[in-house]
Design an enzyme around this catalytic site. Structure first.
Site, PDB file in Angstrom:
ATOM      1  N   PRO A  80       0.855  -1.190   0.000  1.00  0.00           N
ATOM      2  CA  PRO A  80       0.000   0.000   0.000  1.00  0.00           C
ATOM      3  C   PRO A  80       0.889   1.238   0.000  1.00  0.00           C
ATOM      4  O   PRO A  80       1.867   1.296   0.757  1.00  0.00           O
ATOM      5  CB  PRO A  80      -0.775  -0.112   1.322  1.00  0.00           C
ATOM      6  CG  PRO A  80      -0.100  -1.155   2.130  1.00  0.00           C
ATOM      7  CD  PRO A  80       0.776  -1.957   1.235  1.00  0.00           C
ATOM      8  N   THR A  87       0.539   5.413  -0.026  1.00  0.00           N
ATOM      9  CA  THR A  87      -0.240   6.644  -0.058  1.00  0.00           C
ATOM     10  C   THR A  87       0.229   7.525  -1.217  1.00  0.00           C
ATOM     11  O   THR A  87       1.434   7.652  -1.440  1.00  0.00           O
ATOM     12  CB  THR A  87      -0.059   7.390   1.287  1.00  0.00           C
ATOM     13  OG1 THR A  87      -0.591   6.557   2.302  1.00  0.00           O
ATOM     14  CG2 THR A  87      -0.767   8.721   1.291  1.00  0.00           C
ATOM     15  N   GLN A  97      -6.750  -1.113   2.286  1.00  0.00           N
ATOM     16  CA  GLN A  97      -6.094  -0.911   3.577  1.00  0.00           C
ATOM     17  C   GLN A  97      -6.760   0.245   4.316  1.00  0.00           C
ATOM     18  O   GLN A  97      -7.024   1.292   3.727  1.00  0.00           O
ATOM     19  CB  GLN A  97      -4.615  -0.583   3.404  1.00  0.00           C
ATOM     20  CG  GLN A  97      -3.923  -0.618   4.760  1.00  0.00           C
ATOM     21  CD  GLN A  97      -2.506  -0.115   4.752  1.00  0.00           C
ATOM     22  OE1 GLN A  97      -2.252   1.012   4.334  1.00  0.00           O
ATOM     23  NE2 GLN A  97      -1.581  -0.914   5.227  1.00  0.00           N
ATOM     24  N   CYS A 131       1.747   2.674  10.127  1.00  0.00           N
ATOM     25  CA  CYS A 131       1.834   4.069   9.671  1.00  0.00           C
ATOM     26  C   CYS A 131       2.510   4.926  10.738  1.00  0.00           C
ATOM     27  O   CYS A 131       2.070   4.963  11.889  1.00  0.00           O
ATOM     28  CB  CYS A 131       0.433   4.595   9.379  1.00  0.00           C
ATOM     29  SG  CYS A 131       0.457   6.321   8.901  1.00  0.00           S
ATOM     30  N   HIS A 181       7.006  -5.000   8.259  1.00  0.00           N
ATOM     31  CA  HIS A 181       8.030  -4.109   7.706  1.00  0.00           C
ATOM     32  C   HIS A 181       9.163  -4.063   8.738  1.00  0.00           C
ATOM     33  O   HIS A 181       8.922  -3.680   9.889  1.00  0.00           O
ATOM     34  CB  HIS A 181       7.413  -2.711   7.455  1.00  0.00           C
ATOM     35  CG  HIS A 181       8.410  -1.679   7.028  1.00  0.00           C
ATOM     36  ND1 HIS A 181       8.136  -0.327   7.050  1.00  0.00           N
ATOM     37  CD2 HIS A 181       9.673  -1.790   6.547  1.00  0.00           C
ATOM     38  CE1 HIS A 181       9.190   0.343   6.616  1.00  0.00           C
ATOM     39  NE2 HIS A 181      10.132  -0.524   6.310  1.00  0.00           N
ATOM     40  N   ALA A 208       7.638  -2.040  -1.917  1.00  0.00           N
ATOM     41  CA  ALA A 208       7.068  -0.682  -1.986  1.00  0.00           C
ATOM     42  C   ALA A 208       7.933   0.199  -2.888  1.00  0.00           C
ATOM     43  O   ALA A 208       7.697   0.311  -4.090  1.00  0.00           O
ATOM     44  CB  ALA A 208       6.941  -0.104  -0.584  1.00  0.00           C
ATOM     45  N   ARG A 209       8.993   0.800  -2.316  1.00  0.00           N
ATOM     46  CA  ARG A 209       9.780   1.760  -3.109  1.00  0.00           C
ATOM     47  C   ARG A 209      10.449   1.108  -4.309  1.00  0.00           C
ATOM     48  O   ARG A 209      10.629   1.745  -5.348  1.00  0.00           O
ATOM     49  CB  ARG A 209      10.824   2.439  -2.209  1.00  0.00           C
ATOM     50  CG  ARG A 209      10.196   3.389  -1.180  1.00  0.00           C
ATOM     51  CD  ARG A 209      11.175   3.733  -0.092  1.00  0.00           C
ATOM     52  NE  ARG A 209      11.667   2.527   0.553  1.00  0.00           N
ATOM     53  CZ  ARG A 209      12.821   2.444   1.211  1.00  0.00           C
ATOM     54  NH1 ARG A 209      13.599   3.501   1.318  1.00  0.00           N
ATOM     55  NH2 ARG A 209      13.190   1.309   1.761  1.00  0.00           N
TER      56      ARG A 209
HETATM   57  C1  FMN Z   1       5.384   6.947  -0.671  1.00  0.00           C
HETATM   58  C2  FMN Z   1       5.061   5.909   0.351  1.00  0.00           C
HETATM   59  C3  FMN Z   1       3.761   5.741   0.756  1.00  0.00           C
HETATM   60  C4  FMN Z   1       3.438   4.740   1.690  1.00  0.00           C
HETATM   61  N1  FMN Z   1       2.149   4.567   2.058  1.00  0.00           N
HETATM   62  C5  FMN Z   1       1.806   3.535   2.869  1.00  0.00           C
HETATM   63  C6  FMN Z   1       0.450   3.249   3.170  1.00  0.00           C
HETATM   64  O1  FMN Z   1      -0.474   3.927   2.720  1.00  0.00           O
HETATM   65  N2  FMN Z   1       0.201   2.187   3.975  1.00  0.00           N
HETATM   66  C7  FMN Z   1       1.192   1.396   4.499  1.00  0.00           C
HETATM   67  O2  FMN Z   1       0.908   0.442   5.207  1.00  0.00           O
HETATM   68  N3  FMN Z   1       2.480   1.652   4.225  1.00  0.00           N
HETATM   69  C8  FMN Z   1       2.796   2.687   3.418  1.00  0.00           C
HETATM   70  N4  FMN Z   1       4.108   2.904   3.105  1.00  0.00           N
HETATM   71  C9  FMN Z   1       5.130   1.969   3.614  1.00  0.00           C
HETATM   72  C10 FMN Z   1       5.359   0.866   2.590  1.00  0.00           C
HETATM   73  O3  FMN Z   1       4.198   0.131   2.343  1.00  0.00           O
HETATM   74  C11 FMN Z   1       6.467  -0.089   3.024  1.00  0.00           C
HETATM   75  O4  FMN Z   1       6.082  -0.707   4.217  1.00  0.00           O
HETATM   76  C12 FMN Z   1       7.791   0.602   3.261  1.00  0.00           C
HETATM   77  O5  FMN Z   1       8.048   1.559   2.248  1.00  0.00           O
HETATM   78  C13 FMN Z   1       8.944  -0.391   3.285  1.00  0.00           C
HETATM   79  O6  FMN Z   1       9.014  -1.100   2.079  1.00  0.00           O
HETATM   80  P1  FMN Z   1      10.133  -0.786   0.960  1.00  0.00           P
HETATM   81  O7  FMN Z   1      11.448  -0.821   1.643  1.00  0.00           O
HETATM   82  O8  FMN Z   1       9.931  -1.852  -0.068  1.00  0.00           O
HETATM   83  O9  FMN Z   1       9.862   0.602   0.456  1.00  0.00           O
HETATM   84  C14 FMN Z   1       4.451   3.908   2.211  1.00  0.00           C
HETATM   85  C15 FMN Z   1       5.766   4.095   1.802  1.00  0.00           C
HETATM   86  C16 FMN Z   1       6.082   5.078   0.879  1.00  0.00           C
HETATM   87  C17 FMN Z   1       7.502   5.250   0.438  1.00  0.00           C
END
Ligand code: FMN
Length: 785
Positions: A374, A376, A448, A480, A562, A650-651
């Site tokens: 997810p 945002t 979510q 969050c 996470h 995510a990223r």
């Molecule tokens: C731009 C952005 C928006 C995010 N929005 C949410 C969200 O709406 N809900 C959520 O559970 N995590 C959100 N996250 C966290 C990610 O889902 C993820 O847990 C976190 O970035 C770690 O994963 P990664 O290392 O693959 O980026 C967001 C992260 C980023 C960078």
């Protein structure tokens, strides 16, 4: 690319931007095997200064071809695949000769080795964008002019892209001579003369996408009508017998295809599901929708809490199946119980949750189902659709807040919309028998939510499952870190209240009908005090209170961890060792629990291999790891080394959405700049189909495209890397791409992002504004100018 400068001006797009891109991409690999010549990106007709600047940026004036080093020859591919065999620990260790924190770029692509990019990428700011906690802050007008300390741009402004003269809706979709009545009559402030509107009210048609409206091309009809920025492609002037000339809209019916005549649905975009009616939103706003199941459950919970040993049966939630609107009409009949009365009665007198986990729709989390996290703002429908087309098997909505959902707020409900491609089941594979077992009901897209109180979570869940039947699951966000969310007791704050969290999830599970409930957590709230292990134990077995009362687990279908604490935010790498510890604990507890509940198994579930019943069959959760996955190598290594069932990305997906394709093919894909531009085109097309092809829709598409480009510019092409794998913590020295286009795509300057958007969406509207989420981007531009 060198920070603080913009890429050279790119010609205004020709009718076919991808054709133009091929010129800009000259010399770059246009597939995964091409070689690159840094001299080749000087286009004929470039000015002397531009040429000089380009050579200077190359930092290498040799004429020889430069091998990317990662052509997909068999031996090279093998080398890459061997990377997958490295353990996560090995990969995070310092590799000999690899400089810590610096992206290893081949020297021929370096511009100035002494310059490391500024830390312009602020993932905390990105995650918080759109749900900012801070009071509005003046950024100094357009484009963030005011200089000051770096940090987040709160209260970002995006301007308004509107027609100069606005056409009345009563005239937007009709032919010129059609009689249409405007309900505001003489008092209407909008234009009714279509010819005048076309001449003076709107900007000229876009010449991109071959000058053909992408919505019309797909569906044969465009809901923007005359307001469409491609209106010329679906309208013409016809001459009547009496000599009068009329402007008419043209509809094309594809053979065998019925054009959707439902106007409200048309307004929602093409192929969009989970659209709830305005009437339902109004009923929610007026509090006319009853949440019978939640109310009953909450009442039972209160009584149960007062006297936990009273042995009262749980409420008969299966009987309460309707959401009722203000006129007493059921809005949506929730799934009928299908029980015979006998079973029903027995269950009512039985101290067990009325919706047993085994009765829920199954979800599957496995190695073949990489999960798009997810996100945002970033995880909007057009982006998720792109990821699905590249192999994402599970997608999540952006986090939606519970309160605005139960209050019927339009903006929050918009987050629940999904593309029809997200409602197809994840791909079937022989390793994935559960899907075959329950294929038709498996969906990709889940919602979510964030909620701070059990009552809010329950009501949100009940309303969601009733109004949006096309949900794979509902996830409670307990990770969050945003202050506004946590201060209210939602998001990460729930990690400090395990009992409340368990109660909330148990209740959500009880009222969600057949829709499974999942949860996303972090390691804990405080650095160095991880609490997730303890929480996982509670979620798998049930807390002490639940065990005392003979209740089973709370029934979550999946836990995603996470590997960072709330306090840590995005500093330091995700802790995959800790994720592995939790995965192993969950596995152990599940095995213990399965032995106890073996007799409760569904008869047909017993025939499935053990791995496929490890999910929701007995109310035991899948375990999914998340953090810092940037390639198939990270993905495979984490699956192999940590014992998680699946990984969430995510990223990594924002930086290179083809990560899902890499995972499927288990190899690096050195995408050329043209291919990357193709994905941008796909996003733009998806955006116009979803947000509309009128001036407002084009502006919205541009805004979210720019948001995505703020991540995708971080991609360092695999072909110019000296060593693999790429890592999240590394920052690139100033570098030059293999072509002008590749350099442009790596620019961290938002003015370049606007240039890129113009290739598909035409020149930005005069009132369009974009403020990057991190101020440092704006300041660089100022410093330069
Ligand atoms: C731009 C952005 C928006 C995010 N929005 C949410 C969200 O709406 N809900 C959520 O559970 N995590 C959100 N996250 C966290 C990610 O889902 C993820 O847990 C976190 O970035 C770690 O994963 P990664 O290392 O693959 O980026 C967001 C992260 C980023 C960078």
């Amino acid at each position: 690319m060198a920070e603080g400068r913009t890429a050279p001006d790119v010609e205004r797009p020709s009718a076919n931007p991808l054709e133009q891109s091929e010129r800009l991409d000259a010399g770059s690999a246009d597939n995964t095997t091409k070689r690159a010549n840094p001299q080749a990106d000087i286009l004929p007709g470039d000015s002397a200064t531009t040429k000089a600047e380009k050579i200077e940026r190359h930092g290498d004036t040799s004429n020889g071809d430069v091998s990317t080093g990662f052509e997909q020859s068999a031996p090279k591919r093998r080398k890459m695949d061997q990377e997958s065999a490295l353990t996560a620990a090995e990969r995070t260790e310092e590799q000999p000769g690899r400089k810590k924190g610096v992206t290893p770029i081949k020297k021929e692509f370096l511009v100035d080795i002494s310059r490391i990019s500024e830390p312009a990428h602020d993932d905390d700011a990105a995650e918080a964008s759109g749900k900012t906690a801070q009071p509005p802050q003046t950024v100094g007008g357009k484009g963030g002019k005011k200089k000051g300390k770096g940090g987040q741009n709160h209260n970002r402004q995006f301007g308004r892209s509107r027609d100069e003269i606005q056409l009345c809706m009563s005239r937007a979709k009709v032919n010129e001579f059609a009689s249409s009545t405007c309900q505001f009559g003489e008092k209407c402030k909008y234009e009714h003369d279509i010819r005048r509107y076309l001449k003076d009210g709107k900007r000229e048609d876009l010449a991109t996408f071959g000058s053909i409206c992408p919505v019309w091309e797909l569906k044969g009809k465009c809901s923007a009508g005359w307001r469409c920025r491609f209106a010329g492609s679906h309208s013409k002037e016809v001459e009547h017998e009496d000599g009068r000339k009329e402007l008419v809209l043209v509809e094309r019916e594809k053979p065998g295809e019925q054009i959707n005549g439902d106007d409200e649905m048309q307004e929602e975009g093409v192929g969009v599901v989970n659209v709830i009616s305005n009437a339902a939103k109004i009923s929610l706003r007026k509090k006319h929708i009853q949440t019978v199941k939640s109310d009953q459950y909450l009442q039972w919970m209160n009584e149960h809490n007062q006297d936990p040993t009273n042995g009262r049966p749980r409420p008969d939630l299966k009987a309460a199946v309707e959401l009722i609107d203000d006129e007493g009409i059921p809005i949506k009949i929730a799934p009928s119980n299908g029980d015979s009365n006998g079973v029903h009665d027995i269950r009512a007198s039985y101290v067990e949750p009325p919706f047993r986990a085994s009765e829920k729709r199954r979800i599957y989390y496995g190695p073949e189902t990489p999960v798009l996290a997810p996100l945002t703002t970033q995880g909007n429908l057009p982006f998720r659709r792109l990821c699905v087309s590249l192999g994402a098997q599970v997608t999540w909505s952006e986090m939606a807040m519970g309160l605005p959902l139960v209050q019927g707020e339009k903006g929050e409900w918009a987050l629940m919309k999904a593309h029809e491609s997200e409602t197809a089941p994840p791909a079937y594979s022989p390793k994935n028998p559960v899907l075959d077992y329950n294929h038709s009901k498996d969906l990709k897209f889940g919602a979510q939510i964030a909620a701070n109180k059990p009552w809010l979570a329950l009501k949100t869940t009940e309303i969601l499952t009733s109004l949006c039947p096309q949900l794979r699951a509902i996830d409670l966000n307990c990770g969050c870190p945003i202050d506004l969310v946590c201060r209210q007791g939602a998001g990460s704050a729930l990690l400090d209240s395990h009992a409340k969290l368990e109660k909330t999830l148990r209740g959500m599970n009880a009222v969600s009908g057949e829709t499974p409930i999942t949860v996303k957590i972090r390691m804990g709230t405080k650095d160095k005090h991880p609490t997730a292990e303890k929480l996982c134990q509670r979620l798998v077995l049930g807390g002490p209170e639940a065990q005392d009362h003979g209740e089973g687990p709370c029934g979550v279908a999946a836990i995603t961890l996470h590997g960072r604490s709330k306090q840590q935010r995005y500093t330091r790498s995700a802790d995959w060792q800790y994720i592995a510890d939790c995965a192993s604990l969950v596995k152990k507890l599940k095995a213990e629990r399965s032995t106890i509940t073996d007799t409760a198994r569904e008869p047909d579930a017993r025939d499935l291999p053990a791995s496929s019943t490890s999910g929701t069959g007995e109310g035991l959760p899948y375990f999914c790891g998340n953090g810092d996955i940037l390639s198939h190598v990270d993905y495979t290594a984490h699956l192999q080394d940590t014992g998680v069932d699946a990984c969430m990305i995510a990223r990594g997906a924002l930086i290179k959405p083809w990560i899902f394709e890499e995972i499927q093919q288990n190899q690096y894909l050195d995408k050329s700049a043209s291919e990357r531009l193709g994905y941008i085109e796909q996003f733009a097309r998806n955006g116009l189909e979803y947000w509309g092809s009128d001036e407002i829709g084009v502006g919205t598409t541009r805004r979210f495209l720019l948001e995505w480009l703020s991540f995708s510019c971080r991609y360092v092409p695999i072909g110019i890397l000296d060593e693999l794998p790429p890592r999240f913590g590394d920052r690139p020295p100033a570098f030059q791409g293999r072509s002008e286009l590749e350099t442009l795509l790596s620019s961290g300057d938002y003015r370049d992002w606007i240039k890129i958007s113009e290739m598909f969406l035409g020149p930005a509207h005069k009132d369009f504004q974009f403020q990057p989420k991190h101020k440092s981007n704006s300041y660089e531009i100022e410093a330069e100018g």
